[in-house]
Design a protein around this motif. Structure first.
Motif, PDB file in Angstrom:
ATOM      1  N   THR A  28      -0.021  -0.102  -1.064  1.00  0.00           N
ATOM      2  CA  THR A  28      -0.960   0.765  -0.300  1.00  0.00           C
ATOM      3  C   THR A  28      -2.397   0.647  -0.584  1.00  0.00           C
ATOM      4  N   ARG A  47      -3.353   2.674   4.155  1.00  0.00           N
ATOM      5  CA  ARG A  47      -2.605   2.012   5.199  1.00  0.00           C
ATOM      6  C   ARG A  47      -1.908   1.077   4.165  1.00  0.00           C
ATOM      7  N   PRO A  48      -0.785   0.507   4.462  1.00  0.00           N
ATOM      8  CA  PRO A  48      -0.064  -0.319   4.080  1.00  0.00           C
ATOM      9  C   PRO A  48      -0.732  -1.765   3.897  1.00  0.00           C
ATOM     10  N   THR A  50       0.059  -4.921   4.126  1.00  0.00           N
ATOM     11  CA  THR A  50       0.813  -5.732   5.061  1.00  0.00           C
ATOM     12  C   THR A  50       0.477  -5.452   6.410  1.00  0.00           C
ATOM     13  N   GLN A  51      -0.029  -4.138   6.647  1.00  0.00           N
ATOM     14  CA  GLN A  51      -0.583  -3.885   7.969  1.00  0.00           C
ATOM     15  C   GLN A  51      -1.922  -4.109   8.442  1.00  0.00           C
ATOM     16  N   ASP A  55       0.925 -10.234  10.849  1.00  0.00           N
ATOM     17  CA  ASP A  55       2.055 -11.154  10.015  1.00  0.00           C
ATOM     18  C   ASP A  55       2.843 -12.122  11.419  1.00  0.00           C
TER      19      ASP A  55
END
Length: 379
Positions: A28, A47-48, A50-51, A55
């Motif tokens: 996070t 937010r994560p 990866t977001q 991707d």
């Protein structure tokens, strides 16, 4: 040497023009800087990690990337306006999380900008070509409508003469002619009558496509329209021993309509129903209230409409492969004209079908028109 936490390093971290995200052990985002927030158009904290990135192929793995911090990764982030931004980014393992550091890929962005400009120029060229083609098509369509109108108008006179003399021969001289020659007169009369209908339909189509489809509204009762339609098709119905059953809701008030157009629509649908229905059967002409609209329906007991025809019933010159008892033919303009006239009243027309059992054609007319203003809005 300055260390993280020193005022100078804190200032560089906060204000330097580089992409900066720090994630905790759960991935996070916990820290960022002003440049990154401005680039993303929002604060990514919470937010994560990866977001934050787009991707595309499902291979984004910050932990794995951090094992090789010397390697830069070309990643995409979403920015305000929905336009992606490409970042050259490296990942570093801090033990308790991962840090992502990077900067905007200027070369990639310039290439994207050039591609965008090229596509925009191509789009503009195509748009200009389409405008030119549309203008040419409109001109050709106008010339076509003029030609059809002139041709139909010039044909109406001689065909009318042929029809008049054929009717005279049938009424006055047929009994003095041999049966074979009397049959010839019937053929001449039938073909001349069909040609007269075609000419009238061609004139109607030419006028409609030229924008001359204005509805001349006046308060009219459907009862009068139904009576005229039934009288006009009386001989055709009697010839096939077809009963025309009329059911008109007495609650329907007089309302603004173009009586000539509505009469033509009703006569057309009623005539088609009689042509398609079986001998010794019934055709139903009905009118009912449905909210602020009147629904008129005409049902036959014929073979129905093939499913492959349902989508093109109201297109001009759309001939159907429907067998008409009695051998009648159609040039495919009547329903197209009816559709345009219904639409001139802000109504709609459609067909319901039971193959092998018959078809029903329906159209609606709004009863709430203001005669003082509707003429200006209907065309």
């Amino acid at each position: 040497m300055k260390t993280i936490g020193d005022p100078m390093m804190d200032h560089l971290q906060e204000h330097a023009p580089f992409f900066y995200l720090k994630g905790d052990s759960q991935g996070t985002v916990r820290e960022t800087n002003s440049f990154t927030i401005s680039l993303l158009g929002e604060d990514p904290r919470g937010r994560p990690l990866t977001q934050v990135f787009v991707d595309f192929d499902g291979t984004l793995d910050p932990i794995a990337f951090a094992r090789d911090p010397a390697r830069s990764h070309r990643l995409t982030v979403n920015v305000p306006g929905g336009v992606p931004q490409t970042i050259l980014c490296s990942f570093y393992d801090l033990g308790e999380g991962v840090v992502a550091l990077g900067n905007v890929d200027i070369a990639e962005m310039r290439a994207l900008q050039l591609d965008f400009l090229s596509l925009n120029n191509e789009l503009n060229a195509v748009t200009r070509a389409l405008h030119k083609a549309n203008a040419q098509l409109e001109k050709l369509n106008e010339l076509k409508n003029q030609f059809v109108g002139f041709a139909a108008h010039d044909l109406r006179g001689p065909v009318g003469v042929i029809l008049t003399y054929a009717e005279f021969l049938r009424e006055s001289a047929a009994e003095h002619l041999p049966p074979e020659e009397a049959g010839y007169v019937d053929v001449i009369h039938s073909r001349a009558k069909a040609m007269a209908r075609l000419i009238n339909d061609l004139l109607n189509i030419a006028m409609i496509e030229s924008g001359k489809n204005e509805a001349q509204l006046e308060l009219t009762g459907l009862n009068r329209i139904f009576k005229i339609a039934c009288l006009s098709q009386k001989k055709k119905a009697e010839a096939k021993k077809v009963e025309v059953a009329v059911n008109l809701d007495p609650a329907i008030p007089d309302f603004p309509m173009d009586p000539i157009k509505v009469e033509q629509i009703t006569v057309n649908l009623l005539g088609n129903a009689i042509e398609h229905t079986a001998f010794n059967s019934t055709v139903r002409l009905e009118g009912r209230l449905d909210g602020d609209h009147v629904v008129v329906s005409v049902s036959d007991q014929g073979p129905g409409i093939p499913e492959e025809m349902m989508g093109r019933l109201f297109q001009p010159f759309s001939r159907g492969q429907v067998h008409k008892p009695g051998g009648h033919t159609s040039h495919g303009l009547g329903l197209a004209i009816a559709k345009r006239m219904v639409e001139a009243h802000r109504g709609r027309i459609w067909a319901e079908n039971k193959p092998g059992e018959g078809a029903t054609f329906l159209f609606t007319l709004p009863i709430g028109f203001d005669p003082a203003t509707a003429k200006e809005t209907i065309s």
